[in-house]
Design a protein around this motif. Structure first.
Motif, PDB file in Angstrom:
ATOM      1  N   UNK A 127      10.845   6.169   1.514  1.00 51.14           N
ATOM      2  CA  UNK A 127      12.312   6.213   1.428  1.00 51.14           C
ATOM      3  C   UNK A 127      12.957   4.831   1.243  1.00 51.14           C
ATOM      4  N   UNK A 128      12.187   3.762   1.376  1.00 50.22           N
ATOM      5  CA  UNK A 128      12.729   2.405   1.295  1.00 50.22           C
ATOM      6  C   UNK A 128      12.663   1.866  -0.128  1.00 50.22           C
ATOM      7  N   UNK A 129      13.714   1.135  -0.502  1.00 47.13           N
ATOM      8  CA  UNK A 129      13.803   0.553  -1.844  1.00 47.13           C
ATOM      9  C   UNK A 129      14.040  -0.948  -1.712  1.00 47.13           C
ATOM     10  N   UNK A 172       6.613   2.252 -13.653  1.00 49.87           N
ATOM     11  CA  UNK A 172       5.363   2.955 -13.392  1.00 49.87           C
ATOM     12  C   UNK A 172       5.346   3.519 -11.997  1.00 49.87           C
ATOM     13  N   UNK A 173       4.291   4.239 -11.707  1.00 50.83           N
ATOM     14  CA  UNK A 173       4.078   4.805 -10.382  1.00 50.83           C
ATOM     15  C   UNK A 173       2.695   4.404  -9.928  1.00 50.83           C
ATOM     16  N   UNK A 174       2.539   4.252  -8.648  1.00 49.37           N
ATOM     17  CA  UNK A 174       1.250   3.918  -8.072  1.00 49.37           C
ATOM     18  C   UNK A 174       0.604   5.225  -7.600  1.00 49.37           C
ATOM     19  N   UNK A 175      -0.696   5.285  -7.659  1.00 53.82           N
ATOM     20  CA  UNK A 175      -1.391   6.501  -7.213  1.00 53.82           C
ATOM     21  C   UNK A 175      -1.265   6.727  -5.710  1.00 53.82           C
ATOM     22  N   UNK A 208       0.809  -1.215   0.000  1.00 51.63           N
ATOM     23  CA  UNK A 208       0.000   0.000   0.000  1.00 51.63           C
ATOM     24  C   UNK A 208       0.846   1.271   0.000  1.00 51.63           C
ATOM     25  N   UNK A 209       2.151   1.122   0.182  1.00 53.29           N
ATOM     26  CA  UNK A 209       3.042   2.287   0.207  1.00 53.29           C
ATOM     27  C   UNK A 209       3.941   2.383  -1.029  1.00 53.29           C
ATOM     28  N   UNK A 210       3.801   1.442  -1.966  1.00 54.47           N
ATOM     29  CA  UNK A 210       4.635   1.472  -3.176  1.00 54.47           C
ATOM     30  C   UNK A 210       4.244   2.683  -4.018  1.00 54.47           C
TER      31      UNK A 210
END
Length: 143
Positions: free
Chosen positions: A64-66, A140-143, A45-47
């Protein structure tokens, strides 16, 4: 039949039977080595950013986590349509955690790709993330 003739077949049998137990003793690597502590695990849920590096590798950023996500098999259609779904296993969903730690039952999927089983998840630093992201074919990016 003399004693040396009986010892040769016994010696051959012993030599043939020894490698299997030795190999079994050496192959104690678990199929999954989950990321711990759980607070360090990927929260779907934080991606907010992801890249498909190749058919068995995905990277994701959650704040901040990868993370580096290795898949069990090739997933050639992953990331098509700029959509990626990260799914924790049912036990973590039921517990309300929703974290993905590299445990059995976790998957990554997209519109044109059935769920792909996760083999491992590990944290990486920004430099590794940027280097892998520059090689990625889909992102991509998540909303």
């Amino acid at each position: 039949m003399n004693a040396p003739a009986l010892l040769l077949p016994a010696a051959l049998l012993a030599a043939w039977a020894l490698p299997a137990p030795i190999a079994a003793a050496q192959d104690k690597t678990p199929a999954y080595t989950p990321l711990r502590p759980v607070s360090e695990c990927l929260r779907p849920d934080r991606v907010n950013e992801w890249y498909v590096v190749d058919q068995t590798t995905v990277i994701a950023r959650a704040g901040p986590d990868r993370y580096l996500i290795k898949l069990q098999a090739k997933c050639p259609q992953l990331g098509i349509g700029q959509s990626l779904r990260f799914r924790p296993n049912r036990a973590n969903e039921a517990a309300g955690m929703g974290a993905m730690c590299g445990e059995a039952g976790e998957t990554v999927a997209s519109r044109d790709q059935p769920p792909c089983a996760v083999q491992s998840i590990g944290k990486i630093d920004k430099a590794q993330f940027d280097a892998l992201g520059s090689k990625a074919g889909k992102h991509g990016t998540q909303p």
